[in-house]
Design an enzyme around this catalytic site. Structure first.
Site, mmCIF file in Angstrom:
data_model
loop_
_atom_site.group_PDB
_atom_site.id
_atom_site.type_symbol
_atom_site.label_atom_id
_atom_site.label_comp_id
_atom_site.label_asym_id
_atom_site.label_seq_id
_atom_site.Cartn_x
_atom_site.Cartn_y
_atom_site.Cartn_z
ATOM 1 C CG HIS C 78 -1.550 1.302 1.538
ATOM 2 N ND1 HIS C 78 -2.516 1.883 0.749
ATOM 3 C CD2 HIS C 78 -1.332 2.176 2.559
ATOM 4 C CE1 HIS C 78 -2.864 3.045 1.278
ATOM 5 N NE2 HIS C 78 -2.152 3.260 2.373
ATOM 6 C CG ASP C 107 6.066 17.256 -26.961
ATOM 7 O OD1 ASP C 107 6.394 16.791 -25.856
ATOM 8 O OD2 ASP C 107 5.231 16.699 -27.708
ATOM 9 C CD1 TRP C 143 6.384 3.593 4.012
ATOM 10 C CD2 TRP C 143 7.436 4.467 2.246
ATOM 11 N NE1 TRP C 143 6.664 4.917 4.296
ATOM 12 C CE2 TRP C 143 7.316 5.482 3.229
ATOM 13 C CE3 TRP C 143 8.059 4.785 1.032
ATOM 14 C CZ2 TRP C 143 7.800 6.777 3.055
ATOM 15 C CZ3 TRP C 143 8.552 6.076 0.872
ATOM 16 C CH2 TRP C 143 8.419 7.049 1.869
ATOM 17 C CB SER C 171 10.747 5.648 -14.414
ATOM 18 O OG SER C 171 9.663 6.515 -14.489
ATOM 19 C CB SER C 172 11.933 9.136 -10.640
ATOM 20 O OG SER C 172 10.825 8.450 -10.207
ATOM 21 C CG HIS C 255 12.379 14.803 5.010
ATOM 22 N ND1 HIS C 255 11.265 14.714 5.794
ATOM 23 C CD2 HIS C 255 12.417 16.063 4.550
ATOM 24 C CE1 HIS C 255 10.667 15.882 5.813
ATOM 25 N NE2 HIS C 255 11.353 16.725 5.080
ATOM 26 C CD GLU C 257 9.394 10.006 -2.967
ATOM 27 O OE1 GLU C 257 10.361 10.293 -3.690
ATOM 28 O OE2 GLU C 257 8.272 9.712 -3.398
ATOM 29 C CE1 TYR C 259 8.165 19.365 3.336
ATOM 30 C CE2 TYR C 259 9.967 17.896 3.832
ATOM 31 C CZ TYR C 259 8.963 18.727 4.252
ATOM 32 O OH TYR C 259 8.760 18.904 5.587
ATOM 33 C CB SER C 270 0.290 28.734 -6.178
ATOM 34 O OG SER C 270 0.854 28.355 -4.950
ATOM 35 C CG HIS C 304 12.316 14.554 10.706
ATOM 36 N ND1 HIS C 304 12.128 15.731 10.053
ATOM 37 C CD2 HIS C 304 11.782 13.625 9.899
ATOM 38 C CE1 HIS C 304 11.508 15.511 8.904
ATOM 39 N NE2 HIS C 304 11.283 14.239 8.801
ATOM 40 C CG HIS C 305 11.597 10.112 8.923
ATOM 41 N ND1 HIS C 305 10.249 10.003 8.762
ATOM 42 C CD2 HIS C 305 11.989 11.133 8.136
ATOM 43 C CE1 HIS C 305 9.841 10.923 7.890
ATOM 44 N NE2 HIS C 305 10.871 11.631 7.506
ATOM 45 C CB THR C 330 5.379 24.991 5.419
ATOM 46 O OG1 THR C 330 6.578 24.258 5.201
ATOM 47 C CG2 THR C 330 4.216 24.239 4.829
ATOM 48 C CE LYS C 333 5.704 27.039 -1.072
ATOM 49 N NZ LYS C 333 5.085 27.384 -2.342
ATOM 50 N NE ARG C 452 4.006 3.609 10.521
ATOM 51 C CZ ARG C 452 4.854 4.282 9.727
ATOM 52 N NH1 ARG C 452 5.781 5.089 10.244
ATOM 53 N NH2 ARG C 452 4.786 4.155 8.420
HETATM 54 C C1 HEA Z 1 0.838 8.354 -0.706
HETATM 55 C C2 HEA Z 1 -0.334 8.331 -0.491
HETATM 56 C C3 HEA Z 1 -1.228 7.486 0.340
HETATM 57 C C4 HEA Z 1 -2.574 7.454 0.140
HETATM 58 C C5 HEA Z 1 -3.353 8.178 -0.930
HETATM 59 C C6 HEA Z 1 -3.090 6.585 1.151
HETATM 60 C C7 HEA Z 1 -4.446 6.310 1.275
HETATM 61 C C8 HEA Z 1 -5.008 5.539 2.295
HETATM 62 N N1 HEA Z 1 -4.336 4.923 3.322
HETATM 63 FE FE1 HEA Z 1 -2.318 4.854 3.524
HETATM 64 N N2 HEA Z 1 -0.314 4.792 3.754
HETATM 65 C C9 HEA Z 1 0.612 5.452 2.988
HETATM 66 C C10 HEA Z 1 0.342 6.339 1.962
HETATM 67 C C11 HEA Z 1 -0.932 6.613 1.460
HETATM 68 N N3 HEA Z 1 -2.088 6.083 1.943
HETATM 69 C C12 HEA Z 1 1.938 5.129 3.421
HETATM 70 C C13 HEA Z 1 3.245 5.658 2.839
HETATM 71 C C14 HEA Z 1 1.792 4.237 4.486
HETATM 72 C C15 HEA Z 1 2.891 3.606 5.336
HETATM 73 C C16 HEA Z 1 3.151 2.208 4.905
HETATM 74 C C17 HEA Z 1 4.077 1.532 5.839
HETATM 75 O O1 HEA Z 1 3.843 1.560 7.053
HETATM 76 O O2 HEA Z 1 5.071 0.974 5.353
HETATM 77 C C18 HEA Z 1 0.362 4.058 4.686
HETATM 78 C C19 HEA Z 1 -0.200 3.259 5.689
HETATM 79 C C20 HEA Z 1 -1.555 3.172 5.947
HETATM 80 C C21 HEA Z 1 -2.119 2.592 7.111
HETATM 81 C C22 HEA Z 1 -1.334 2.015 8.276
HETATM 82 C C23 HEA Z 1 -1.075 0.587 8.049
HETATM 83 C C24 HEA Z 1 -0.263 0.006 9.137
HETATM 84 O O3 HEA Z 1 0.471 0.723 9.815
HETATM 85 O O4 HEA Z 1 -0.366 -1.215 9.302
HETATM 86 C C25 HEA Z 1 -3.481 2.677 6.998
HETATM 87 C C26 HEA Z 1 -4.449 2.205 7.999
HETATM 88 O O5 HEA Z 1 -5.485 2.669 8.121
HETATM 89 C C27 HEA Z 1 -3.746 3.334 5.746
HETATM 90 C C28 HEA Z 1 -5.008 3.609 5.262
HETATM 91 C C29 HEA Z 1 -5.259 4.327 4.095
HETATM 92 C C30 HEA Z 1 -6.585 4.528 3.554
HETATM 93 C C31 HEA Z 1 -7.864 3.990 4.115
HETATM 94 C C32 HEA Z 1 -6.418 5.283 2.423
HETATM 95 C C33 HEA Z 1 -7.494 5.774 1.513
HETATM 96 O O6 HEA Z 1 -7.340 7.137 1.307
HETATM 97 C C34 HEA Z 1 -7.504 5.034 0.220
HETATM 98 C C35 HEA Z 1 -8.704 5.455 -0.599
HETATM 99 C C36 HEA Z 1 -8.744 4.866 -1.963
HETATM 100 C C37 HEA Z 1 -9.422 3.763 -2.279
HETATM 101 C C38 HEA Z 1 -10.124 2.973 -1.275
HETATM 102 C C39 HEA Z 1 -9.439 3.238 -3.662
HETATM 103 C C40 HEA Z 1 -10.740 3.179 -4.342
HETATM 104 C C41 HEA Z 1 -11.617 2.030 -4.043
HETATM 105 C C42 HEA Z 1 -11.551 0.771 -4.541
HETATM 106 C C43 HEA Z 1 -10.438 0.224 -5.326
HETATM 107 C C44 HEA Z 1 -12.623 -0.198 -4.338
HETATM 108 C C45 HEA Z 1 -12.653 -0.822 -3.010
HETATM 109 C C46 HEA Z 1 -13.504 -0.010 -2.109
HETATM 110 C C47 HEA Z 1 -14.212 -0.470 -1.075
HETATM 111 C C48 HEA Z 1 -14.208 -1.904 -0.671
HETATM 112 C C49 HEA Z 1 -15.025 0.474 -0.251
HETATM 113 N N4 HEA Z 1 -2.563 3.638 5.134
HETATM 114 C C1 HEA Z 2 3.588 15.205 1.657
HETATM 115 C C2 HEA Z 2 4.234 14.659 2.562
HETATM 116 C C3 HEA Z 2 4.694 15.219 3.867
HETATM 117 C C4 HEA Z 2 4.813 16.538 4.290
HETATM 118 C C5 HEA Z 2 4.540 17.798 3.532
HETATM 119 C C6 HEA Z 2 5.310 16.464 5.628
HETATM 120 C C7 HEA Z 2 5.580 17.588 6.391
HETATM 121 C C8 HEA Z 2 6.228 17.550 7.625
HETATM 122 N N1 HEA Z 2 6.559 16.433 8.338
HETATM 123 FE FE1 HEA Z 2 6.141 14.511 7.805
HETATM 124 N N2 HEA Z 2 5.976 12.609 7.170
HETATM 125 C C9 HEA Z 2 5.501 12.197 5.966
HETATM 126 C C10 HEA Z 2 5.080 12.997 4.928
HETATM 127 C C11 HEA Z 2 5.093 14.389 4.973
HETATM 128 N N3 HEA Z 2 5.461 15.160 6.034
HETATM 129 C C12 HEA Z 2 5.491 10.764 5.881
HETATM 130 C C13 HEA Z 2 5.045 9.920 4.699
HETATM 131 C C14 HEA Z 2 5.968 10.302 7.101
HETATM 132 C C15 HEA Z 2 6.108 8.869 7.609
HETATM 133 C C16 HEA Z 2 7.106 8.038 6.955
HETATM 134 C C17 HEA Z 2 7.070 6.676 7.531
HETATM 135 O O1 HEA Z 2 7.643 6.492 8.618
HETATM 136 O O2 HEA Z 2 6.451 5.777 6.935
HETATM 137 C C18 HEA Z 2 6.287 11.501 7.880
HETATM 138 C C19 HEA Z 2 6.830 11.466 9.155
HETATM 139 C C20 HEA Z 2 7.297 12.575 9.822
HETATM 140 C C21 HEA Z 2 8.120 12.505 10.987
HETATM 141 C C22 HEA Z 2 8.638 11.238 11.655
HETATM 142 C C23 HEA Z 2 7.686 10.744 12.655
HETATM 143 C C24 HEA Z 2 8.081 9.468 13.253
HETATM 144 O O3 HEA Z 2 8.159 8.467 12.527
HETATM 145 O O4 HEA Z 2 8.327 9.460 14.444
HETATM 146 C C25 HEA Z 2 8.379 13.795 11.365
HETATM 147 C C26 HEA Z 2 9.187 14.191 12.533
HETATM 148 O O5 HEA Z 2 9.705 15.213 12.622
HETATM 149 C C27 HEA Z 2 7.720 14.650 10.401
HETATM 150 C C28 HEA Z 2 7.746 16.037 10.431
HETATM 151 C C29 HEA Z 2 7.205 16.845 9.448
HETATM 152 C C30 HEA Z 2 7.280 18.305 9.481
HETATM 153 C C31 HEA Z 2 7.890 19.141 10.562
HETATM 154 C C32 HEA Z 2 6.669 18.731 8.330
HETATM 155 C C33 HEA Z 2 6.523 20.175 7.900
HETATM 156 O O6 HEA Z 2 6.883 20.317 6.550
HETATM 157 C C34 HEA Z 2 5.140 20.692 8.103
HETATM 158 C C35 HEA Z 2 5.101 22.184 7.998
HETATM 159 C C36 HEA Z 2 3.724 22.789 8.021
HETATM 160 C C37 HEA Z 2 3.127 23.395 9.076
HETATM 161 C C38 HEA Z 2 3.783 23.490 10.404
HETATM 162 C C39 HEA Z 2 1.730 23.922 8.960
HETATM 163 C C40 HEA Z 2 1.596 25.310 8.388
HETATM 164 C C41 HEA Z 2 2.401 26.333 9.057
HETATM 165 C C42 HEA Z 2 1.889 27.438 9.655
HETATM 166 C C43 HEA Z 2 0.445 27.762 9.648
HETATM 167 C C44 HEA Z 2 2.888 28.390 10.188
HETATM 168 C C45 HEA Z 2 2.864 28.672 11.637
HETATM 169 C C46 HEA Z 2 3.007 27.506 12.471
HETATM 170 C C47 HEA Z 2 3.808 27.359 13.550
HETATM 171 C C48 HEA Z 2 5.198 27.808 13.634
HETATM 172 C C49 HEA Z 2 3.273 26.668 14.728
HETATM 173 N N4 HEA Z 2 7.074 13.878 9.482
HETATM 174 CU CU LIG Z 3 10.505 13.560 6.998
#
Ligand code: HEA
Ligand code: HEA
Ligand SMILES: [Cu+2]
Ligand code: CUA
Lengths: 289, 378, 528
Positions: C78, C107, C143, C171-172, C255, C257, C259, C270, C304-305, C330, C333, C452
């Protein structure tokens, strides 16, 4: 059949990418199976397809270029493309250099109790002593223990000279090309290719020495791991670069390049310098200090 | 197999859904917030958590209110006419500096707490915690007490029966608790035998990865006697979700008593390896060891999950030469999940489980292994 | 030999070839964009179906549907499929469609390579998905595939996973090179950098992030491969390596990634907000600088992860400070968007609804990110559902919402048809309610101590899991509904005007017909 110099060439349809994808997948699926005991045939077929694709694709590009279908703007796109491709390669090497620095600066000292790891050394590895190059690993039984590390001042130093010289010769060839001096161009390129393959040969020789006489293998702990992956990937890149230079040499002999228009030459020369610079990094951090 | 189970059960929850949903809410005692915990550091962390959360709350409310106001009033349907301003260096600077100031305000207490959290020196009790797929080994340094703790048997049964409500602490109970004294600084030294795990007890605010080949430290100063539960918090393979931790914090005298009792138990165990055991005794003992230790991989019926986890029923090793069988169980096989169980199990346990495997699941070798044999092979 | 060029207008009307081979051999940026977008949608449904398995298993405590090992595979797949299959290709697809139109180019700069960037992906994902059917099961290590769970202790299928990641990387990188070459080399005369739409800007920055970090990921999986099969000990302390080193290499990629998955979203938002506020974007140049700062900072915060892996305290302090700093650009923005809305003349068509949803819910996700960034408290949050809630707010209601918004915003330009406004609004409200029911309770679960990546949980977490699952099913259905809207819009609908939206700006709206011609700008447009 000269298409316009004032418009950007957009090709219409191409079969090479899909062939490339098929080749690439065949290669990696074959290789994954090979790692689990299948034969190498599928990988071989895949590689053959990839080579066929490159031959066809580049052949087509060469043709189009010779037909004057690329204007200056297309040329510029190629330049950006090649430049950032090389940057991506730099980052690939950075991962392995990162591993090397991490091992040297962090993991090895930590295993010996540095920083917040006093207990690690005391309880888990009481007999381990940090060193670089690391010959005696924390758990030597699991690994091949090398006799000693690879020195810097024998073959590697010679290889450094070989590569640096090849960097000079390729520049010489470039100047010759710009002055439209075909003889010097061919001579410079031929020398560069020869030096490139000489480097690869010497490297292979060094490997066999390391492997057979020093018992230094990939499985000689982190030193062996970083040594072989860094030099191995570098060697692979030199081979690729030398092969590309060879093609450029052939094209030069055929007279494909003009003093104004020879991006293919420059691209390969850039690549060659990149390979050169990576080697300097290797020489310093893997062999020397 | 997975898919059969999937399709068979797919619709069960859907039908049961609504009824369960409403009934479970009737007697819910759900928690919304982080625990304050019972250690000094857990309280600091809780305060910090609340601070940052409130800041986010306030900033959020301000931003969202402005937005909401704008959405309500500056809409075309209300006749709003768009103005044309689109730049102001002054406000850009302000809304760069204000968040920066907020962050500094957070960073100050955060730094203090972090420095405190990372300082596990001057401890009174040191416990080495080793993560093993999927159990914990605890070793009280300098106390000669060492044992393995894993999911309790009732819990195991509840898992296989899929009846979570049949036990009191589903997935959060162990066969052997770790006992620690209150009002003492306890240092934990974490490491692992295989993959990375993380030892986490929320009430102690200790969460630390156990990294194979390295030792990480953390500490707790528990102020309140009680039983605190947690579980593994780093994905460590198949049974990551079934790796609970139970800490029992007691007064110092009780702790001392417990240590003495543990030592006695261990001595008795050691002595028992010199005695001659009967087939029946070994089989009975073996079955319980098997269930607790081996069934996770090799299955309750010895069928395993081939090809990753081989079946023991009719296995050439388990029905072949006993030496080979003893060897793999005692020393494991490096590079696989099969661990060297001599570091986890006693002589008796090993002898019993090997005997059990040779004479169960349809295996009928008939021989038996005495604990003394194992002892001599250590 | 075909020597078709964009020369002389001799194929202004030169339509595409027909049949399947059109799509296999195409070098047209719009075709390739379409391919990317469809791939992404299919992957969203696939990854979403896996999420449904996860949510169904977690509906109640107790093991109900799947074996733990299979559950872990679902989580892993997933995550991988959503990140590499749904979000990233969707942004590349949008880049393909939009960048040439936005900068006045005929193009993409390197059309053949563009085709290859796409056509590697179906192969890579087929290979990745096939691992689920292999002996021993698919990858089940998350993942993030931490060693040694992914090296010594992983199933055989892991090697296929490794090569699939290599292919995605290739590809990327090619896609990113193409974007850079296009933006830097193909702009119409007069389209200076500071006149470029923000979507183009954010994609330029994203492309740099991609080129810088995808090769590092390739390095990480290569080290995994050699550790698995060639006796190296990068991630084995016994040989002088360190399992934690894997995490450093991974997160140096990982990380940036995240962004990569949000910067193009910032660009989309925007574009949309000014259109429907009928007012120019507030603080264009500060938006550019903020995006660049975020990108630069993103290289310096990866650990920070890893606050619980036992780093020396100086490292933890540094990574904490650097991480929370990202809130500043952020925030700029967010404030700029709010100010753009301020004293505008807003209407609330579907794209605007999704954009507003984005701003609100992304901010919530950002706040939880800020909380996670505070290292000592992360001891409690790490690897719990609080993290899951955080990243789904930024990814689903952030990245995915922006993609949906982009679809509604530009689809009239792509197809020449307006989507059905009522259905669009239903889609928005249905999704937005469902997604909050789905992910908001996960904050509570995490704070209450639910880790999790577990297939089964202690009974005190039952209620919120059930709510979350219900929200999940509803959200999933909403996306099936979205599929219906997409198909309906492509097949027909009210004819769109060239400008499409009253307040729209930009070359694609001002200078191109709806639907946009097969070759966008054969002659470079005038830039005012
Ligand atoms: C990048 C984008 C992304 C998106 C879009 C989503 C979308 C969703 N995610 Fe995802 N999720 C991740 C990225 C994302 N996730 C990542 C990176 C992890 C961490 C993995 C890891 O721990 O290694 C994670 C992990 C994660 C967990 C934790 C699993 C765990 O720790 O064991 C859960 C649990 O609730 C979850 C739920 C969902 C749900 C319900 C949606 C929904 O928004 C999905 C909605 C879309 C659909 C459902 C598709 C359309 C419907 C069908 C195809 C038909 C079937 C429909 C029915 C039966 C009603 N996700
Ligand atoms: C699109 C993807 C995305 C984005 C944009 C961010 C944004 C941020 N993330 Fe997130 N992050 C993930 C995707 C993302 N993250 C994913 C996928 C994981 C889990 C990976 C995994 O383990 O599977 C993760 C996990 C993750 C962790 C690790 C947690 C853990 O495993 O213990 C941390 C810890 O620092 C973190 C921090 C942040 C911070 C500080 C930002 C900042 O960029 C956010 C900044 C924005 C704001 C703060 C809000 C707006 C700001 C204001 C309104 C200004 C004023 C506010 C104040 C000063 C209070 N992220
Ligand atoms: Cu990060
Ligand atoms: Cu041990 Cu998870």
């Amino acid at each position: 059949m000269s298409a316009a110099a004032d418009s950007y060439y957009v090709p219409h349809g191409t079969k090479w990418p899909i062939i490339g994808s098929i080749g690439l997948s065949t290669t990696v699926i074959g290789f994954a199976n090979y790692l689990h005991g299948s034969s190498f045939i599928m990988t071989g077929i895949g590689l053959a397809i990839v080579i066929f694709m490159m031959y066809g694709w580049f052949g087509q590009v060469v043709n189009e270029s010779m037909n004057g279908m690329y204007n200056a703007q297309v040329d510029m796109s190629f330049r950006w493309g090649m430049g950032w491709f090389i940057f991506s390669e730099v980052m690939f090497f950075a991962a392995f250099f990162g591993a090397l620095f991490y091992a040297r600066a962090f993991s090895i000292p930590w295993l010996d109790g540095a920083s917040n790891n006093a207990d690690t050394a005391k309880l888990l590895w009481p007999n381990f002593e940090a060193a670089w190059p690391l010959i005696q690993m924390p758990l030597t039984e699991k690994f091949d223990v090398a006799k000693h590390a690879m020195g810097a001042w024998g073959l590697p130093a010679i290889n450094t000279l070989v590569l640096l010289t090849s960097g000079v010769t390729v520049t010489w060839a470039h100047h010759a090309l710009k002055k439209n001096n075909r003889n010097h161009l061919v001579m410079g390129l031929a020398l560069t290719v020869a030096l490139g393959f000489l480097f690869v040969g010497l490297q292979a020789w060094e490997y066999s020495h390391a492997y057979n006489e020093l018992n230094l293998k990939m499985s000689s702990g982190i030193y062996g791991s970083t040594f072989y992956l860094l030099t191995g990937f570098h060697g692979f890149h030199v081979t690729m670069g030398a092969t590309m230079l060879l093609i450029i040499l052939i094209r030069s002999i055929k007279g494909h390049f003009t003093p104004e228009n020879h991006f293919a030459f420059e691209a390969v020369a850039w690549y060659w310098h990149f390979v050169d610079v990576v080697w300097l990094g290797l020489f310093i951090f893997v062999y020397w200090i | 197999m997975v898919f059969k189970r999937l399709s068979r059960r797919l619709f069960a929850p859907v039908t049961a859904m609504l009824s369960i949903f409403f009934s479970s809410f009737a007697h819910a005692e759900y928690v919304l917030n982080m625990t304050k915990g019972v250690s000094t550091i857990s309280n600091d962390i809780y305060d910090l958590h609340m601070l940052v959360m409130w800041i986010c709350f306030v900033v959020g409310i301000i931003v969202f209110s402005v937005m909401a106001y704008s959405i309500m009033t500056h809409r075309k349907s209300k006749g709003a006419v768009a103005s044309n301003f689109h730049e102001s260096t002054t406000v850009e600077i302000i809304w760069t500096l204000v968040p920066l100031a907020i962050l500094i305000a957070i960073a100050v207490p955060a730094t203090a707490t972090l420095l405190d959290l990372e300082d596990s020196s001057k401890s009174d009790v040191s416990i080495q915690v080793t993560g093993i797929q999927w159990k914990w080994r605890y070793k009280y340094l300098g106390e000669d007490v060492e044992f393995i703790s894993s999911l309790s048997e009732e819990n195991r049964d509840a898992v296989s029966a899929s009846s979570p409500n049949s036990v009191e602490h589903y997935l959060r109970d162990v066969d052997k608790r770790i006992v620690v004294p209150v009002n003492k600084k306890i240092e934990f030294l974490f490491t692992s035998d295989d993959v990375i795990h993380a030892w986490w007890v929320p009430e102690l605010a200790v969460k630390q990865d156990t990294v194979p080949g390295f030792i990480n430290t953390s500490w707790a100063y528990i102020e309140k006697p009680g039983i605190y539960r947690g579980q593994c918090a780093e994905l460590c393979g198949k049974d990551h979700g079934f790796m609970p931790i139970v800490v029992e914090a007691v007064t110092m005298p009780e702790y001392q008593k417990w240590l003495v009792a543990m030592r006695g138990e261990q001595a008795a165990l050691a002595a028992s390896s010199d005695k001659e055991w009967t087939q029946a005794e070994l089989m009975a003992k073996g079955e319980s060891v098997y269930k607790a230790t081996c069934a996770a991989c090799h299955g309750a019926t010895g069928a395993g999950i081939p090809p990753v986890f081989p079946a023991l029923a009719k296995s050439p090793v388990a029905t072949g030469d006993v030496k080979g069988h003893i060897n793999i169980v005692m020393n494991g096989k490096t590079g696989t999940a099969m661990q060297a169980f001599k570091t986890q199990l006693s002589d008796v346990d090993l002898a019993a489980v090997i005997t059990f495997e040779r004479n169960s699941f349809g295996n009928t070798v008939g021989d038996l292994v005495q604990p003394s044999t194992i002892k001599s092979l250590r | 030999m075909t020597t078709a060029t964009t020369h002389e207008g001799d194929h202004h009307d030169h339509g595409p070839a027909t049949g399947l081979m059109r799509w296999v051999t195409t070098t047209n940026h719009k075709d390739i964009g379409t391919l990317y977008l469809w791939l992404s949608f299919i992957m969203l449904l696939t990854g979403g179906a896996m999420a449904m398995v996860i949510r169904a298993e977690l509906f109640q405590p107790g093991l109900q549907l799947v074996e733990p090992q299979f559950f872990n595979s679902m989580t892993t797949m997933h995550g991988l499929i959503m990140v590499f299959g749904a979000i990233m290709p969707a942004f590349v697809g949008l880049a393909n469609w939009l960048i040439p139109m936005m900068i006045g180019a005929p193009d993409m700069a390197l059309p053949r390579m563009n085709n290859w960037s796409f056509w590697i992906l179906p192969f890579a994902f087929t290979m990745l998905a096939s691992t689920l059917f292999m002996e021993g099961g698919g990858p089940a290590f998350g993942w993030t595939f931490y060693a040694p769970l992914s090296t010594t202790f992983a199933p055989d299928s892991t090697d296929f996973f490794i090569f699939a990641v290599h292919m995605m990387g290739i590809s990327s990188v090619m896609g990113a090179i193409n974007v850079i070459a296009t933006i830097l080399n193909m702009r119409a005369p007069g389209m200076t950098l500071m006149k470029m739409p923000l979507f183009v800007w954010t994609w330029l920055i994203t492309a740099y992030l991609l080129i810088a970090v995808m090769p590092v990921l390739a390095g990480a999986v290569t080290m995994m491969l050699t550790d698995r099969h060639f006796g190296t000990s990068f991630f084995d302390a016994a040989g002088g390596g360190d399992p934690v080193m894997f995490q450093h290499v991974f997160w140096f990629f990982g990380h940036p990634e995240v962004y990569i998955m949000i910067l193009p979203a910032f660009g989309i938002i925007s574009a949309i907000i000014p259109t429907f506020a009928r007012k120019p974007l507030f603080g264009y140049s500060s938006m550019v600088y903020a995006s660049a700062s975020i990108a630069i900072l993103s290289f310096m915060v990866w650990a920070h992860h890893m606050f619980t892996v036992g780093m020396p305290v100086a490292g933890e302090l540094y990574f904490m400070y650097a991480t929370v700093m990202i809130s500043v650009p952020t925030g700029v923005k967010i404030f700029n968007w709010v100010t753009t809305m301020w004293r505008g003349s807003m209407t609330f068509e579907t794209p605007m609804l999704f954009a507003i949803g984005f701003v609100v819910m992304f901010t919530i996700g950002g706040f939880s990110g800020l909380m996670l960034g505070v290292a000592p408290v992360d001891t409690q949050y790490h690897d719990t559902y609080f993290v899951v809630a955080h990243f789904h707010y930024v990814l689903v209601t952030g990245a995915l919402y922006s993609i949906i918004a982009a679809f509604y915003y530009w689809v009239p330009k792509w197809t020449g048809h307006m989507y059905d406004e009522t259905l669009g609004k239903i889609h928005f409200w249905w999704s937005t309610i469902a997604v909050n029911v789905l992910f908001f309770p996960q904050h509570f679960l995490g704070l209450a101590g639910m880790p999790r990546r577990i297939p089964d949980y202690s009974v005190q977490f039952s209620e919120f899991n059930m709510i979350s699952s219900l929200g999940g099913f509803a959200f999933g259905l909403a996306q099936v509904f979205f599929l219906y809207i997409v198909i309906k819009t492509i097949k027909g609908g009210e004819k769109a005007t060239d400008i499409v939206w009253e307040g729209a700006t930009g070359l694609e709206f001002e200078q191109l017909a709806s639907p946009a011609p097969y070759h966008s700008f054969n002659t470079a447009p005038e830039i005012k």
